[in-house]
Design an enzyme around this catalytic site. Structure first.
Site, PDB file in Angstrom:
ATOM      1  N   ASP A 225      -1.473  -7.001   5.033  1.00 14.85           N
ATOM      2  CA  ASP A 225      -1.503  -5.588   5.395  1.00 14.85           C
ATOM      3  C   ASP A 225      -0.468  -4.880   4.532  1.00 14.85           C
ATOM      4  O   ASP A 225       0.740  -5.103   4.686  1.00 14.85           O
ATOM      5  CB  ASP A 225      -1.176  -5.428   6.884  1.00 14.85           C
TER       6      ASP A 225
ATOM      7  N   GLN B 166       0.842  -1.199   0.000  1.00 12.09           N
ATOM      8  CA  GLN B 166       0.000   0.000   0.000  1.00 12.09           C
ATOM      9  C   GLN B 166       0.873   1.243   0.000  1.00 12.09           C
ATOM     10  O   GLN B 166       1.623   1.479   0.945  1.00 12.09           O
ATOM     11  CB  GLN B 166      -0.929   0.021   1.215  1.00 12.09           C
TER      12      GLN B 166
ATOM     13  N   CYS C  80      -6.410   1.686   2.675  1.00  8.81           N
ATOM     14  CA  CYS C  80      -6.335   0.373   3.318  1.00  8.81           C
ATOM     15  C   CYS C  80      -7.611  -0.440   3.134  1.00  8.81           C
ATOM     16  O   CYS C  80      -7.558  -1.674   3.036  1.00  8.81           O
ATOM     17  CB  CYS C  80      -5.987   0.505   4.798  1.00  8.81           C
TER      18      CYS C  80
ATOM     19  N   HIS D 275      -7.394   1.324  10.706  1.00  7.51           N
ATOM     20  CA  HIS D 275      -6.710   0.651   9.601  1.00  7.51           C
ATOM     21  C   HIS D 275      -7.358  -0.697   9.310  1.00  7.51           C
ATOM     22  O   HIS D 275      -7.669  -1.461  10.221  1.00  7.51           O
ATOM     23  CB  HIS D 275      -5.238   0.452   9.970  1.00  7.51           C
TER      24      HIS D 275
END
Length: 253
Positions: free
Chosen positions: A207, A114, A120, A192
């Site tokens: 993630d 990311q 996110c 997040h």
């Protein structure tokens, strides 16, 4: 600094290594955040080629009774949590440990870095779809992304997403839907999204902020194993209240 609708682009000059070279301009892109609302996420996926028999649904708790209410089978679980000092300390220690004790990561796992701020939610959505690509049954931006980025590195995928105007527009539309007021794009947020998927019988935490995916080991029950990991997040910061999850499930007709 330039702003286009719901996208903020900041151009920052970076000092090159050689003094006689021109400065390099690095773009920093920021989107409005998505709400943790299954209706919003379902509109995004169902309007863009994902099997309508599969939808995001709320997870009402991590206890056995609440987990039993989740429609099954489940292809992915999205978790929303606050980024705190305690979490950042844990993340740094875990990544340092895993860099020394290298993980086994399945070659079938799809992972995106990311690089777009506040993206996110879309990254978690993409991770849930990319690792269940049989559910992308029709044409649309997700099919295009999966076909274009399948053989790329995580960093190359990130660059591709930065330049995907269609995805940015879909995200911007979704960011204005839901039940809460849309925040200012310059606001600093602390919540997040991450995604959990099962690939080759192993549970992975995906993630895009992290250096790499996290392999949590073999799992015989995806929902229960994921709930244990999410509970650990809560236990690290029990004073925090802003935790939630949504499951990507097959919905009975």
């Amino acid at each position: 600094m330039t702003a286009e609708q719901d996208i903020l682009i900041i151009e920052e000059p970076q000092t090159p290594l050689e003094q006689d070279e021109d400065a390099i301009i690095k773009k920093k892109i920021k989107w409005l955040p998505l709400e943790a609302n299954p209706d919003v996420w379902n509109k995004i996926i169902h309007n863009n080629g994902v099997d309508p028999g599969w939808s995001f649904t709320d997870v009402y708790g991590f206890d056995a009774e609440s987990l039993a209410m989740i429609p099954q089978p489940v292809a992915a679980i999205i978790f929303l949590f606050p980024i705190t000092d305690a979490y950042e300390e844990f993340r740094e220690k875990e990544e340092t440990h895993l860099k020394v004790h290298e993980q086994n990561i399945s070659s079938n796992l799809i992972y995106y870095k990311q690089t777009i701020s506040n993206a996110c939610g879309m990254m978690a959505l993409l991770h849930s779809i990319a690792n269940n690509n049989h559910l992308v049954v029709g044409p649309g931006v997700f099919q295009q992304i999966l076909q274009a980025t399948g053989s790329m590195s995580p960093e190359e995928r990130a660059e591709y997403l930065e330049n995907c105007a269609e995805l940015a527009q879909i995200h911007a539309t979704g960011a204005h839907e839901g039940q809460t007021e849309t925040p200012d794009i310059t606001e600093q947020l602390r919540l997040h999204f991450i995604c959990f998927v099962e690939v080759d019988d192993h549970l992975y935490e995906l993630d895009g902020r992290r250096s790499f995916p996290i392999n949590h080991g073999k799992c015989s029950n995806f929902i229960e194993s994921t709930a244990k990991i999410m509970t650990q997040f809560v236990e690290r910061n029990p004073e925090e209240k802003e935790y939630s999850a949504i499951a990507f499930s097959q919905i009975p007709p």
